[in-house]
Design an enzyme around this catalytic site. Structure first.
Site, PDB file in Angstrom:
ATOM      1  N   SER A 126      37.525  44.505  24.473  1.00  0.00           N
ATOM      2  CA  SER A 126      38.982  44.496  24.687  1.00  0.00           C
ATOM      3  C   SER A 126      39.453  43.514  25.747  1.00  0.00           C
ATOM      4  O   SER A 126      40.670  43.355  25.929  1.00  0.00           O
ATOM      5  CB  SER A 126      39.464  45.902  25.063  1.00  0.00           C
ATOM      6  OG  SER A 126      39.496  46.734  23.923  1.00  0.00           O
ATOM      7  N   LYS A 129      42.077  41.167  24.650  1.00  0.00           N
ATOM      8  CA  LYS A 129      43.510  41.458  24.690  1.00  0.00           C
ATOM      9  C   LYS A 129      44.255  40.647  25.748  1.00  0.00           C
ATOM     10  O   LYS A 129      45.481  40.523  25.691  1.00  0.00           O
ATOM     11  CB  LYS A 129      43.736  42.953  24.913  1.00  0.00           C
ATOM     12  CG  LYS A 129      43.276  43.850  23.766  1.00  0.00           C
ATOM     13  CD  LYS A 129      43.594  45.308  24.063  1.00  0.00           C
ATOM     14  CE  LYS A 129      43.268  46.219  22.887  1.00  0.00           C
ATOM     15  NZ  LYS A 129      41.838  46.505  22.761  1.00  0.00           N
ATOM     16  N   SER A 184      44.972  49.855  26.483  1.00  0.00           N
ATOM     17  CA  SER A 184      44.040  49.138  25.605  1.00  0.00           C
ATOM     18  C   SER A 184      44.105  49.646  24.168  1.00  0.00           C
ATOM     19  O   SER A 184      43.077  49.789  23.497  1.00  0.00           O
ATOM     20  CB  SER A 184      42.602  49.236  26.134  1.00  0.00           C
ATOM     21  OG  SER A 184      41.800  48.186  25.618  1.00  0.00           O
TER      22      SER A 184
END
Length: 346
Positions: A126, A129, A184
């Site tokens: 993640s 992101k 997230s």
């Protein structure tokens, strides 16, 4: 070294300007919109994201930067700190990390403080992101546009469940961005990419082009959430991204929001409240001076984290990839922060 920040995190989300009263993300009952102080609009957020507005908070001054190729970025970054970036650091402390890859960089000068396998590309989960957020912020898309979560947003390389978002949930683009960075949320990342002005494929092309523009030569993205294990980068590449993200007002503030309640409309079931909190315990608990943060985990990547911390008035970017478990990740992070506190400058 675990000291509670003397400055309050009440400014957390949108308090990057000095406004009478406290400025935070206030969700109107029955509406999905952001208020900045007494203003019932996203004008301030848009100004920060699209107009390179310099905005001061009560704890530090940050600036957005228009980034072209890496050389221009480095020059702009260095020049903006020309008055206080000339000192060198001396160090008698001991840095170490049990994570597979690590890099600690002085955010002012780019000088490497500690590295371990810094040029080995690994899955980054993640942490992807962060690039997703950067591309959204530079897309020119209206931050007040309503984004609706679609069933397609749950169709990802790995199962993308969510204990918060459902098909049909509606938030404006800024709220979706906040949810993605703070909690997230994988469907939020997919929804943001899908609703980009150039569409999903165009969004992915922009993510990879941005990496090339920044000189991130060991980085590639296959999906916006990080669930695709082919999303890889090296600690050295991520330090480039981290230095930029830290200086990007909205990304910095959204990624360090400890918690937030969202009033979300669902097209089928109506409004409900969603409570969400940061995936970084150091942010949630108000530990240390964290100016930017993103965690990540999938099996192939292990436990990862990237953050900026300001210790003794000196900001540093920390990248940790491939920790075998969450405990190791945070032990590495705290060891590094502790050692940063013992730096001396000449």
């Amino acid at each position: 070294m675990k000291k509670l920040l003397t400055s309050s995190f009440a400014f957390s989300v949108l308090a990057v300007a000095s406004i009478q009263g406290h400025s935070e993300l206030a969700l109107q009952s029955g509406q999905a919109k952001i208020s900045w102080g007494s203003q019932d609009s996203l004008s301030k957020a848009k100004a920060i994201m699209y107009n390179n507005t310099d905005v001061s908070s009560n704890t530090r001054t940050t600036q957005t930067v228009s980034v072209a190729p890496q050389t221009n970025y480095q020059n702009n970054y260095q020049n903006s700190y020309s008055n206080n970036a000339n000192s060198n650091w001396s160090n008698s402390s001991y840095y170490y990390a049990n994570s597979k890859g690590a890099l600690v960089v002085d955010a002012l000068t780019g000088q490497v403080i500690y590295e371990k396998n810094a040029d080995v590309a690994r899955p980054i989960a993640s942490i992807s992101k962060v690039m997703t957020a950067l591309v959204v912020s530079e897309s020119g898309a209206n931050m007040n546009d309503i984004v609706t979560v679609d069933s397609l947003d749950f169709k990802t390389p790995k199962k993308s469940g969510s204990d918060r978002l459902k098909v049909g949930d509606q938030m404006n683009r800024a709220e979706m961005l906040l949810m993605m960075l703070m909690k997230s949320e994988n469907p939020a990342a997919k929804a943001l990419a899908r609703t980009d002005p150039l569409g999903y494929d165009g969004f992915m092309a922009k993510m990879n082009q941005k990496a090339r523009d920044l000189g991130m030569t060991q980085t590639v993205f296959y999906d916006p959430s990080g669930l695709d294990a082919r999303n890889v980068s090296s600690p050295r590449d991520l330090a480039i991204l981290g230095r930029l993200a830290y200086r990007h007002n909205l990304i910095s503030q959204f990624s360090t929001t400890p918690n937030r309640n969202f009033d979300v409309n669902n097209v089928s079931s109506g409004y409900r409240s969603i409570s969400a909190r940061s995936t970084n315990y150091m942010v949630r608990d108000g530990l240390y001076n964290i100016g930017f943060s993103k965690t990540g985990f999938i099996r192939e990547a292990g436990n990862c984290v990237m953050f900026e911390t300001n210790v003794n008035g000196r900001p540093s970017i920390v990248v940790l990839l491939g920790a075998p478990d969450s405990k190791t990740r945070w032990e590495d992070a705290e060891n590094i922060i502790s050692n940063l506190s013992m730096r001396r400058f000449t």
